[in-house]
Design a protein around this motif. Structure first.
Motif, PDB file in Angstrom:
ATOM      1  N   ARG A  86     -30.346  12.984 -18.813  1.00 51.20           N
ATOM      2  CA  ARG A  86     -31.681  12.043 -18.591  1.00 51.20           C
ATOM      3  C   ARG A  86     -30.832  11.079 -17.882  1.00 51.20           C
ATOM      4  O   ARG A  86     -31.371  10.649 -16.862  1.00 51.20           O
ATOM      5  N   PRO A  87     -29.205  10.184 -18.672  1.00 46.36           N
ATOM      6  CA  PRO A  87     -29.127   9.256 -17.300  1.00 46.36           C
ATOM      7  C   PRO A  87     -28.942   9.377 -16.350  1.00 46.36           C
ATOM      8  O   PRO A  87     -28.391   9.015 -15.473  1.00 46.36           O
ATOM      9  N   LEU A  88     -28.266  11.044 -16.110  1.00 49.53           N
ATOM     10  CA  LEU A  88     -27.406  11.450 -15.028  1.00 49.53           C
ATOM     11  C   LEU A  88     -29.111  11.101 -13.754  1.00 49.53           C
ATOM     12  O   LEU A  88     -29.165  10.905 -12.311  1.00 49.53           O
ATOM     13  N   VAL A  89     -30.564  11.331 -14.368  1.00 53.14           N
ATOM     14  CA  VAL A  89     -32.032  11.768 -13.644  1.00 53.14           C
ATOM     15  C   VAL A  89     -32.319  10.420 -12.995  1.00 53.14           C
ATOM     16  O   VAL A  89     -32.200   9.632 -12.329  1.00 53.14           O
ATOM     17  N   ILE A  90     -32.372   9.423 -14.223  1.00 55.80           N
ATOM     18  CA  ILE A  90     -32.256   7.963 -14.014  1.00 55.80           C
ATOM     19  C   ILE A  90     -31.703   7.590 -12.638  1.00 55.80           C
ATOM     20  O   ILE A  90     -31.588   6.523 -11.916  1.00 55.80           O
ATOM     21  N   ALA A  91     -29.958   7.571 -12.979  1.00 59.86           N
ATOM     22  CA  ALA A  91     -29.004   7.004 -11.709  1.00 59.86           C
ATOM     23  C   ALA A  91     -28.906   7.156 -10.447  1.00 59.86           C
ATOM     24  O   ALA A  91     -29.547   6.456  -9.831  1.00 59.86           O
ATOM     25  N   TYR A  92     -29.875   8.910 -10.936  1.00 54.69           N
ATOM     26  CA  TYR A  92     -29.974   9.269  -9.099  1.00 54.69           C
ATOM     27  C   TYR A  92     -31.252   8.656  -8.775  1.00 54.69           C
ATOM     28  O   TYR A  92     -31.197   8.361  -7.266  1.00 54.69           O
ATOM     29  N   SER A  93     -32.362   8.029  -9.288  1.00 54.61           N
ATOM     30  CA  SER A  93     -33.467   7.516  -8.783  1.00 54.61           C
ATOM     31  C   SER A  93     -33.191   6.363  -8.716  1.00 54.61           C
ATOM     32  O   SER A  93     -33.848   5.649  -7.555  1.00 54.61           O
ATOM     33  N   VAL A  94     -32.703   5.403  -9.530  1.00 57.39           N
ATOM     34  CA  VAL A  94     -32.346   4.287  -9.026  1.00 57.39           C
ATOM     35  C   VAL A  94     -31.150   4.268  -7.562  1.00 57.39           C
ATOM     36  O   VAL A  94     -31.695   3.302  -6.760  1.00 57.39           O
ATOM     37  N   ALA A  95     -30.296   5.251  -7.240  1.00 56.20           N
ATOM     38  CA  ALA A  95     -29.425   5.355  -6.186  1.00 56.20           C
ATOM     39  C   ALA A  95     -30.832   5.599  -5.064  1.00 56.20           C
ATOM     40  O   ALA A  95     -30.648   4.992  -3.646  1.00 56.20           O
ATOM     41  N   SER A  96     -32.020   6.524  -5.179  1.00 54.89           N
ATOM     42  CA  SER A  96     -33.028   6.614  -4.346  1.00 54.89           C
ATOM     43  C   SER A  96     -33.748   5.732  -3.887  1.00 54.89           C
ATOM     44  O   SER A  96     -33.745   5.929  -2.266  1.00 54.89           O
TER      45      SER A  96
ATOM     46  N   ILE B  17     -25.299   6.358   0.586  1.00 54.53           N
ATOM     47  CA  ILE B  17     -25.735   7.456   0.592  1.00 54.53           C
ATOM     48  C   ILE B  17     -25.125   8.611   0.291  1.00 54.53           C
ATOM     49  O   ILE B  17     -25.395   9.206  -0.805  1.00 54.53           O
ATOM     50  N   MET B  18     -23.286   7.799   0.537  1.00 59.30           N
ATOM     51  CA  MET B  18     -22.225   8.477  -0.514  1.00 59.30           C
ATOM     52  C   MET B  18     -23.022   8.697  -2.250  1.00 59.30           C
ATOM     53  O   MET B  18     -22.365   9.408  -3.385  1.00 59.30           O
ATOM     54  N   ASP B  19     -22.913   7.279  -3.099  1.00 63.53           N
ATOM     55  CA  ASP B  19     -23.774   7.314  -3.121  1.00 63.53           C
ATOM     56  C   ASP B  19     -24.299   8.244  -4.439  1.00 63.53           C
ATOM     57  O   ASP B  19     -24.641   8.192  -5.583  1.00 63.53           O
ATOM     58  N   ARG B  20     -25.841   7.282  -3.537  1.00 66.29           N
ATOM     59  CA  ARG B  20     -27.376   8.562  -3.841  1.00 66.29           C
ATOM     60  C   ARG B  20     -26.405  10.187  -4.180  1.00 66.29           C
ATOM     61  O   ARG B  20     -26.942  11.244  -5.512  1.00 66.29           O
ATOM     62  N   LYS B  21     -25.531  10.958  -3.437  1.00 68.59           N
ATOM     63  CA  LYS B  21     -25.146  12.142  -2.660  1.00 68.59           C
ATOM     64  C   LYS B  21     -24.350  12.415  -4.423  1.00 68.59           C
ATOM     65  O   LYS B  21     -24.527  13.689  -4.424  1.00 68.59           O
ATOM     66  N   ASN B  22     -23.309  11.524  -4.699  1.00 67.38           N
ATOM     67  CA  ASN B  22     -22.612  12.123  -6.052  1.00 67.38           C
ATOM     68  C   ASN B  22     -23.046  11.785  -7.492  1.00 67.38           C
ATOM     69  O   ASN B  22     -22.944  12.988  -7.671  1.00 67.38           O
ATOM     70  N   LYS B  23     -24.292  11.040  -7.119  1.00 66.86           N
ATOM     71  CA  LYS B  23     -25.276  10.824  -7.799  1.00 66.86           C
ATOM     72  C   LYS B  23     -26.342  12.424  -8.251  1.00 66.86           C
ATOM     73  O   LYS B  23     -26.471  12.891  -9.453  1.00 66.86           O
TER      74      LYS B  23
END
Length: 322
Positions: free
Chosen positions: A194-204, A238-244
């Motif tokens: 769940r933290p990985l999903v939320i982190a990706y949503s925030v980065a997007s 972009i790189m931050d979102r890709k990594n997440k």
């Protein structure tokens, strides 16, 4: 569009209930029709069992034709009602989903308009707009998934367990054990993911906000020769979102590997139990066919139970991020 008369809830599930509240009669009717459709879908295996056993038990061709006419007619009637139920749920869903989505956008923008200048001064305009989109579109998508995916899948597994138990209690028990084991394992995996999903949503949201603001101010960026600087800045997001994104999807795939392994092992076990029971004449030919078709139908939901939970928390995370 109904007018807003109560405060907006701060959790995803309560927000969904809030936007559906003005349309609860249509929502309830849609769930009832989906229930009927799913029960009819699972009943086809039960009908085939009686069709096969009835034909096997006959002593003449005329008797076999009579059994075929009866259970074949029941099967056709069930299929017609099945498709009619699904389409009815779709027509009702179109009615309230479009209206609930419009309602959610209205109340969110009303809520946004109540904020002061400082709120907007310290945030990207694109990011703020994306928060509204995530909350509204996410709630709409999650409602749709619950109605036509999550709820029917859960109901199908329950009905399948009951029907398998009528054929052989041991098979039903093993199937229930598999469901419980998969749920326990995947709930634990989902909590970690769940933290990985939320982190990706925030980065997007952040990336879209930066991109919107760059495009909005493109004239100034070009005038002051800031294009290379802006591109370098966007590249970092972009790189931050890709990594997440990679971290989120890798955890999902590892969960699928575990699910596939468990389902395969349990299916082999159920196959052995079915063979032994048929060999000992404790199961009929119809029972074997019913067990086979039910397991084939349920295998998708079992293997992808982790995906169902992952999809749920992904959309849930987007709503919470909004």
């Amino acid at each position: 569009i109904p007018m807003q008369d109560t405060p907006i809830p701060h959790t995803a599930m309560r927000f969904m209930g809030h936007v559906l509240r003005p349309f609860w009669p249509q929502v309830l009717f849609a769930f009832l029709v989906v229930t009927l459709a799913q029960l009819l879908h699972n009943s086809t295996s039960f009908i085939l069992k009686h069709l096969v056993d009835g034909i096997v038990a006959t002593e003449s061709h005329a008797d076999a034709l009579a059994v075929l006419r009866y259970w074949g007619g029941v099967y056709l009637a069930a299929m017609i009602l099945l498709y009619a139920s699904w389409r009815t749920s779709g027509l009702v869903g179109v009615y309230f989903l479009a209206r609930s989505k419009a309602y959610s956008y209205r109340i969110l923008f009303e809520y946004l308009a109540e904020h002061g200048h400082d709120y907007f001064a310290n945030r990207f305009a694109g990011a703020v707009s994306n928060k509204v989109s995530h909350a509204s579109d996410g709630a709409d998508g999650l409602i749709e998934e619950i109605l036509w995916h999550y709820y029917p899948s859960a109901l199908s597994l329950i009905v399948t367990a009951i029907l398998l138990s009528t054929a052989n209690l041991m098979i039903g028990g093993v199937f229930i054990g598999l469901i419980v084991l998969l749920i326990l394992i995947n709930v634990r995996l989902v909590r970690k993911r769940r933290p990985l999903v939320i982190a990706y949503s925030v980065a997007s949201s952040t990336l879209r906000g930066v991109a919107v603001d760059t495009v909005t101010n493109i004239a100034a960026v070009m005038q002051y020769a800031r294009v290379p600087f802006e591109m370098a800045r966007i590249d970092r997001y972009i790189m931050d979102r890709k990594n997440k994104d990679i971290a989120r999807d890798r955890s999902a795939e590892l969960g699928l590997v575990l699910n596939n392994t468990l389902v395969a092992l349990f299916m082999v076990g159920i196959g052995i139990i079915t063979y032994k029971a048929f060999e000992a004449e404790r199961m009929s030919v119809g029972d074997v066919i019913m067990v086979t078709t039910l397991l084939w139908s349920a295998s998708y939901s079992l293997v992808f139970i982790g995906n169902i939970l992952n999809s749920f928390i992904r959309t849930y995370g987007e709503i919470e991020e909004g």
